[in-house]
Design a protein around this motif. Structure first.
Motif, mmCIF file in Angstrom:
data_model
loop_
_atom_site.group_PDB
_atom_site.id
_atom_site.type_symbol
_atom_site.label_atom_id
_atom_site.label_comp_id
_atom_site.label_asym_id
_atom_site.label_seq_id
_atom_site.Cartn_x
_atom_site.Cartn_y
_atom_site.Cartn_z
ATOM 1 N N LEU A 1 47.529 46.989 34.597
ATOM 2 C CA LEU A 1 47.218 47.651 35.863
ATOM 3 C C LEU A 1 48.480 48.229 36.494
ATOM 4 O O LEU A 1 48.475 49.343 37.004
ATOM 5 N N ARG A 2 49.550 47.462 36.448
ATOM 6 C CA ARG A 2 50.812 47.939 37.020
ATOM 7 C C ARG A 2 51.358 49.145 36.269
ATOM 8 O O ARG A 2 51.983 50.018 36.877
ATOM 9 N N ALA A 3 51.132 49.217 34.976
ATOM 10 C CA ALA A 3 51.581 50.380 34.202
ATOM 11 C C ALA A 3 50.898 51.652 34.704
ATOM 12 O O ALA A 3 51.494 52.739 34.684
ATOM 13 N N TYR A 4 49.666 51.527 35.178
ATOM 14 C CA TYR A 4 48.903 52.679 35.657
ATOM 15 C C TYR A 4 49.025 52.898 37.170
ATOM 16 O O TYR A 4 48.984 54.038 37.636
ATOM 17 N N LEU A 5 49.120 51.811 37.929
ATOM 18 C CA LEU A 5 49.033 51.925 39.390
ATOM 19 C C LEU A 5 50.337 51.615 40.126
ATOM 20 O O LEU A 5 50.354 51.635 41.354
ATOM 21 N N GLY A 6 51.402 51.297 39.410
ATOM 22 C CA GLY A 6 52.680 51.020 40.047
ATOM 23 C C GLY A 6 53.080 49.559 39.964
ATOM 24 O O GLY A 6 52.228 48.670 39.909
ATOM 25 N N ALA A 7 54.374 49.324 39.953
ATOM 26 C CA ALA A 7 54.933 47.991 39.725
ATOM 27 C C ALA A 7 54.555 46.968 40.794
ATOM 28 O O ALA A 7 54.580 45.771 40.535
ATOM 29 N N ASP A 8 54.194 47.417 41.971
ATOM 30 C CA ASP A 8 53.862 46.470 43.036
ATOM 31 C C ASP A 8 52.362 46.178 43.150
ATOM 32 O O ASP A 8 51.934 45.443 44.025
ATOM 33 N N TYR A 9 51.553 46.733 42.245
ATOM 34 C CA TYR A 9 50.103 46.523 42.306
ATOM 35 C C TYR A 9 49.755 45.103 41.853
ATOM 36 O O TYR A 9 50.089 44.690 40.742
ATOM 37 N N ALA A 10 49.114 44.360 42.709
ATOM 38 C CA ALA A 10 48.698 42.986 42.389
ATOM 39 C C ALA A 10 47.255 42.994 41.906
ATOM 40 O O ALA A 10 46.407 43.700 42.460
ATOM 41 N N ILE A 11 46.976 42.219 40.890
ATOM 42 C CA ILE A 11 45.629 42.203 40.313
ATOM 43 C C ILE A 11 44.592 41.778 41.351
ATOM 44 O O ILE A 11 43.452 42.225 41.307
ATOM 45 N N ARG A 12 44.985 40.963 42.296
ATOM 46 C CA ARG A 12 44.030 40.551 43.336
ATOM 47 C C ARG A 12 43.585 41.726 44.206
ATOM 48 O O ARG A 12 42.550 41.674 44.853
ATOM 49 N N SER A 13 44.347 42.821 44.201
ATOM 50 C CA SER A 13 43.971 44.024 44.950
ATOM 51 C C SER A 13 42.707 44.663 44.387
ATOM 52 O O SER A 13 42.033 45.430 45.077
ATOM 53 N N LEU A 14 42.389 44.357 43.139
ATOM 54 C CA LEU A 14 41.178 44.894 42.518
ATOM 55 C C LEU A 14 39.929 44.431 43.260
ATOM 56 O O LEU A 14 38.924 45.129 43.298
ATOM 57 N N GLU A 15 39.999 43.262 43.884
ATOM 58 C CA GLU A 15 38.848 42.728 44.620
ATOM 59 C C GLU A 15 38.389 43.673 45.721
ATOM 60 O O GLU A 15 37.206 43.705 46.062
ATOM 61 N N ALA A 16 39.306 44.469 46.267
ATOM 62 C CA ALA A 16 38.961 45.384 47.354
ATOM 63 C C ALA A 16 38.027 46.501 46.889
ATOM 64 O O ALA A 16 37.250 47.032 47.679
ATOM 65 N N ILE A 17 38.093 46.858 45.599
ATOM 66 C CA ILE A 17 37.224 47.933 45.103
ATOM 67 C C ILE A 17 36.114 47.409 44.188
ATOM 68 O O ILE A 17 35.247 48.164 43.789
ATOM 69 N N MET A 18 36.153 46.121 43.856
ATOM 70 C CA MET A 18 35.119 45.544 42.990
ATOM 71 C C MET A 18 33.994 45.006 43.873
ATOM 72 O O MET A 18 34.109 43.954 44.481
ATOM 73 N N SER A 19 32.902 45.760 43.937
ATOM 74 C CA SER A 19 31.788 45.355 44.791
ATOM 75 C C SER A 19 30.927 44.281 44.146
ATOM 76 O O SER A 19 30.262 43.516 44.837
ATOM 77 N N SER A 20 30.945 44.224 42.821
ATOM 78 C CA SER A 20 30.156 43.242 42.099
ATOM 79 C C SER A 20 30.632 43.206 40.652
ATOM 80 O O SER A 20 31.595 43.884 40.294
ATOM 81 N N PHE A 21 29.955 42.421 39.836
ATOM 82 C CA PHE A 21 30.266 42.359 38.412
ATOM 83 C C PHE A 21 29.083 41.766 37.678
ATOM 84 O O PHE A 21 28.209 41.159 38.283
ATOM 85 N N SER A 22 29.063 41.958 36.375
ATOM 86 C CA SER A 22 28.035 41.306 35.572
ATOM 87 C C SER A 22 28.723 40.337 34.625
ATOM 88 O O SER A 22 29.833 40.577 34.164
ATOM 89 N N GLY A 23 28.073 39.218 34.365
ATOM 90 C CA GLY A 23 28.647 38.173 33.539
ATOM 91 C C GLY A 23 29.323 37.115 34.397
ATOM 92 O O GLY A 23 29.145 37.054 35.603
#
Length: 102
Positions: free
Chosen positions: A55-77
């Motif tokens: 994720l950091r390779a694509y979104l920048g060195a300071d991007y934290a994986i927990r930031s994904l929660e802000a755009i993840m409205s749901s999931f399956s599995g």
């Protein structure tokens, strides 16, 4: 697709980069992206992993994986989170592994 798992992401500027990171972290796996307008369903069969490093390779060195929660409205599995990765897997994956059926 049998046993589809993965995140459902709110539409935004980061979507293409997140999808690219998921594809990089899952080589040889068929990743299906379904655009529903206001959200995108990203899925594969049985298991998907996404790492903070990718994720950091694509979104920048300071991007934290927990930031994904802000755009993840749901999931399956079933979701498994660590400090540096997220894995989505079919609900019965752990039971199958214990029984030697993986």
């Amino acid at each position: 697709m049998k046993n589809p798992v993965g995140p459902i992401l709110r539409m935004g500027d980061e979507i293409d980069k997140v999808v690219a990171a998921i594809e990089d972290d899952n080589p040889g796996k068929e990743i299906e992206v379904i655009d529903r307008g206001s959200y995108v369903r990203v899925q594969a069969e049985d298991r998907i992993t996404l790492t903070q490093e990718t994720l950091r390779a694509y979104l920048g060195a300071d991007y934290a994986i927990r930031s994904l929660e802000a755009i993840m409205s749901s999931f399956s599995g079933r979701i498994i989170t660590t400090s540096d990765s997220i894995t989505w897997e079919k609900v019965s994956a752990r039971r199958d592994a214990l029984a030697g059926r993986e």
